[in-house]
Scaffold this active site. Structure first.
Site, PDB file in Angstrom:
ATOM      1  N   SER A 166       0.812  -1.217   0.000  1.00  0.00           N
ATOM      2  CA  SER A 166       0.000   0.000   0.000  1.00  0.00           C
ATOM      3  C   SER A 166       0.849   1.272   0.000  1.00  0.00           C
ATOM      4  O   SER A 166       0.361   2.337  -0.347  1.00  0.00           O
ATOM      5  CB  SER A 166      -0.943   0.011   1.197  1.00  0.00           C
ATOM      6  OG  SER A 166      -0.211  -0.016   2.398  1.00  0.00           O
ATOM      7  N   ASP A 410      -3.167   6.547  11.769  1.00  0.00           N
ATOM      8  CA  ASP A 410      -2.308   6.025  10.702  1.00  0.00           C
ATOM      9  C   ASP A 410      -1.047   6.885  10.589  1.00  0.00           C
ATOM     10  O   ASP A 410      -1.081   7.997  10.061  1.00  0.00           O
ATOM     11  CB  ASP A 410      -3.075   6.029   9.374  1.00  0.00           C
ATOM     12  CG  ASP A 410      -2.245   5.437   8.227  1.00  0.00           C
ATOM     13  OD1 ASP A 410      -1.031   5.205   8.415  1.00  0.00           O
ATOM     14  OD2 ASP A 410      -2.812   5.207   7.143  1.00  0.00           O
ATOM     15  N   HIS A 413       0.978   5.484   6.307  1.00  0.00           N
ATOM     16  CA  HIS A 413       0.780   6.013   4.953  1.00  0.00           C
ATOM     17  C   HIS A 413       1.003   7.529   4.954  1.00  0.00           C
ATOM     18  O   HIS A 413       1.276   8.106   6.006  1.00  0.00           O
ATOM     19  CB  HIS A 413      -0.629   5.648   4.468  1.00  0.00           C
ATOM     20  CG  HIS A 413      -0.829   4.162   4.433  1.00  0.00           C
ATOM     21  ND1 HIS A 413      -1.499   3.483   5.415  1.00  0.00           N
ATOM     22  CD2 HIS A 413      -0.402   3.242   3.553  1.00  0.00           C
ATOM     23  CE1 HIS A 413      -1.480   2.179   5.144  1.00  0.00           C
ATOM     24  NE2 HIS A 413      -0.821   2.008   4.013  1.00  0.00           N
TER      25      HIS A 413
END
Ligand SMILES: *[C@@H]1O[C@H](CO)[C@@H](O)[C@H](O)[C@H]1NC(C)=O
Ligand SMILES: *[C@@H]1O[C@H](CO)[C@@H](O)[C@H](O)[C@H]1NC(C)=O
Ligand SMILES: *[C@@H]1O[C@H](CO)[C@@H](O)[C@H](O)[C@H]1NC(C)=O
Ligand SMILES: *[C@@H]1O[C@H](CO)[C@@H](O)[C@H](O)[C@H]1NC(C)=O
Ligand SMILES: *[C@@H]1O[C@H](CO)[C@@H](O)[C@H](O)[C@H]1NC(C)=O
Ligand SMILES: *[C@@H]1O[C@H](CO)[C@@H](O)[C@H](O)[C@H]1NC(C)=O
Ligand SMILES: *[C@@H]1O[C@H](CO)[C@@H](O)[C@H](O)[C@H]1NC(C)=O
Length: 434
Positions: A166, A410, A413
């Site tokens: 990802s 998060d 990312h």
């Protein structure tokens, strides 16, 4: 270590889980958008915009001469001169972040419908937008400005494929955003087929793809949307099933790191379908090495050395422990609005041993006439504790996670626009100038 893992991995899944809907939505938006506003922020980054530029006398004469010619007489960078090696002698990955709200961001979040809800930080309430305004300034040279038209021209009739997890997908979305503003809605499209996502610029017959293969080889986590699997199983020798989707690519950008962050993985000899396969727990480093061997053997045999350019993006750092920069550990990257200024800051989640293994594989490929360029983004991204979505993203997951957004923030990312745009500028620099 396993505690950390359970935090990293769900986020990876989360991004993928919510991405399907947003991509479908994006597709629809792309199809139905009649009139768009196209940002033409082609303002050049001129040399004089770089007060921080290192003027040390010990720069090689070769570099200094090249540098003088870097700005064409009309003030425009001569980005078309490919293969001129303008940047040889300059370590693009060693430098610092400079606040530059004139030239950055390179696009607006609202203008790129391909940004999924996992990384659309403004949309999810992030008010401080300083993270969008930093320029990466190598110590010994200036990066060229990413020119979307030039990139599309370079990709005419070609296929650029990002293969990995990802984080590589994060970079792929950034690349799509960087070029898509130059393309009218009717002339671009997005498709998903299995593990392959394809952005197409019709007029250029160019495609910019992402192929989901978080562990490079076959694994039990290969489903683009449903890879929520606690125990990793890999077929360390089996890459063909994935690789046939990108054998014909003109530019390949690989990565594989975060999915390895556990003490051991299960390696399967035999197929997932058969019932007589042999499973064995193998230490992480050893299994990573095995997979890199499979990967490089495949490249050696299948890659057209003349046609295909190869890149490997180094590990993307996480900022899950704020004690690394003197805050309470539990605070993670929440509320961070400034990059880390301490030179050579290196977080505990970035494992240099794995980087060494990648380097060793690539060195060996070199002896076989295959050049793989490492996009060494780890150090420069280490500084950017301010650039993750943290709580500013689609909230998802278990009740416990929803009840503790700060704890499950998060910090893996990257918000877009943001740090991956710089990774792509580095990729762009290699494509045009090396
Ligand atoms: C710089 O440009 C000048 C004029 O075009 C040329 O004569 C010179 O050789 C160039 N220097 C380098 C290092 O390319
Ligand atoms: C850009 O930064 C300068 C200096 O920090 C500040 O004075 C100015 O208001 C900023 N402009 C924008 C548009 O953010
Ligand atoms: C970007 O690239 C295009 C095509 O190569 C070129 O015509 C244009 O001048 C470039 N723009 C800038 C600002 O350098
Ligand atoms: C379009 O690009 C693909 C590679 O992505 C190539 O195989 C094909 O021949 C191209 N088609 C045309 C019409 O140029
Ligand atoms: C999806 O990919 C498969 C190969 O994996 C191919 O056979 C099929 O035609 C593709 N479908 C579409 C709609 O492109
Ligand atoms: C972080 O920001 C949130 C609001 O976004 C605030 O409620 C919280 O108190 C802040 N935490 C710290 C430690 O500053
Ligand atoms: C990448 O950068 C790190 C630190 O910045 C360095 O230790 C490593 O050797 C570099 N790797 C390559 C292949 O340049």
């Amino acid at each position: 270590m396993s505690g950390k893992n359970t935090q990293v991995v769900p986020k990876t899944r989360g991004l993928m889980n919510c991405s399907f809907h947003s991509l479908v939505a994006a597709l629809l938006i792309a199809v139905f958008m009649v009139s768009g506003f196209y940002i033409t922020r082609e303002k050049n980054l001129l040399v004089e915009d770089h007060p921080e530029r290192n003027k040390d006398a010990d720069k090689s004469a070769n570099y200094q001469m090249a540098n003088e010619n870097r700005t064409a007489p009309d003030g425009h960078r001569e980005e078309e001169k490919s293969g001129s090696g303008l940047f040889s002698g300059c370590d693009l990955f060693s430098g610092k972040w400079v606040f530059d709200n004139k030239s950055f961001p390179m696009y607006k979040e609202q203008d790129c419908s391909f940004i999924d809800d996992g990384i659309a930080c403004e949309k999810f309430g992030r008010k401080d937008l300083k993270y969008q305004h930093w320029r990466w300034q190598p110590h010994d040279c200036d990066l060229p400005r990413f020119n979307a038209t030039a990139m599309l021209e370079r990709l005419r009739g070609k296929r650029l494929v990002f293969v990995g997890d990802s984080l590589n997908r994060n970079q792929w979305v950034s690349m799509v955003c960087l070029v898509q503003s130059q393309i009218p809605p009717a002339l671009k499209s997005m498709h998903i087929n299995g593990s392959l996502m394809t952005f197409k610029a019709n007029e250029y017959n160019a495609s910019i793809d992402f192929y989901w293969a978080p562990l490079l080889v076959e694994s039990n986590s290969d489903d683009l949307f449903h890879h929520r699997i606690p125990n990793r199983i890999i077929r360390a020798q089996a890459i063909e099933k994935h690789a046939r989707h990108w054998t014909d690519a003109d530019i390949l950008v690989f990565n594989s790191y975060l999915w390895w962050r556990r003490p051991t993985l299960k390696v399967l000899w035999g197929s997932f379908e058969s019932h007589d396969g042999i499973y064995k727990d193998v230490g992480m480093l050893r299994s990573y090495e095995m997979v890199l061997r499979t990967w490089s053997d495949w490249l050696d045999i299948h890659i057209d050395r003349v046609k295909t350019k190869l890149f490997f993006t180094s590990m993307s750092p996480t900022h899950n422990r704020a004690d690394g920069w003197g805050m309470p550990a539990s605070q993670k990257c929440n509320n961070e609005t400034e990059p880390i200024s301490k030179e050579w800051y290196w977080g505990i989640d970035s494992d240099p041993r794995m980087m060494r293994l990648v380097e060793a594989s690539i060195d060996e490929l070199k002896t076989k006439g295959l050049k793989v360029q490492i996009l060494n983004i780890t150090q420069l991204s280490e500084y950017r504790k301010d650039a993750h979505p943290s709580i500013h993203r689609m909230q998802w997951g278990s009740k416990e996670e929803l009840a503790n957004p700060m704890r499950y923030a998060d910090c893996t990312h990257w918000c877009l626009p943001g740090v991956p745009d710089v990774w792509n500028t580095l990729l762009y620099t290699y494509i045009f100038h090396y």
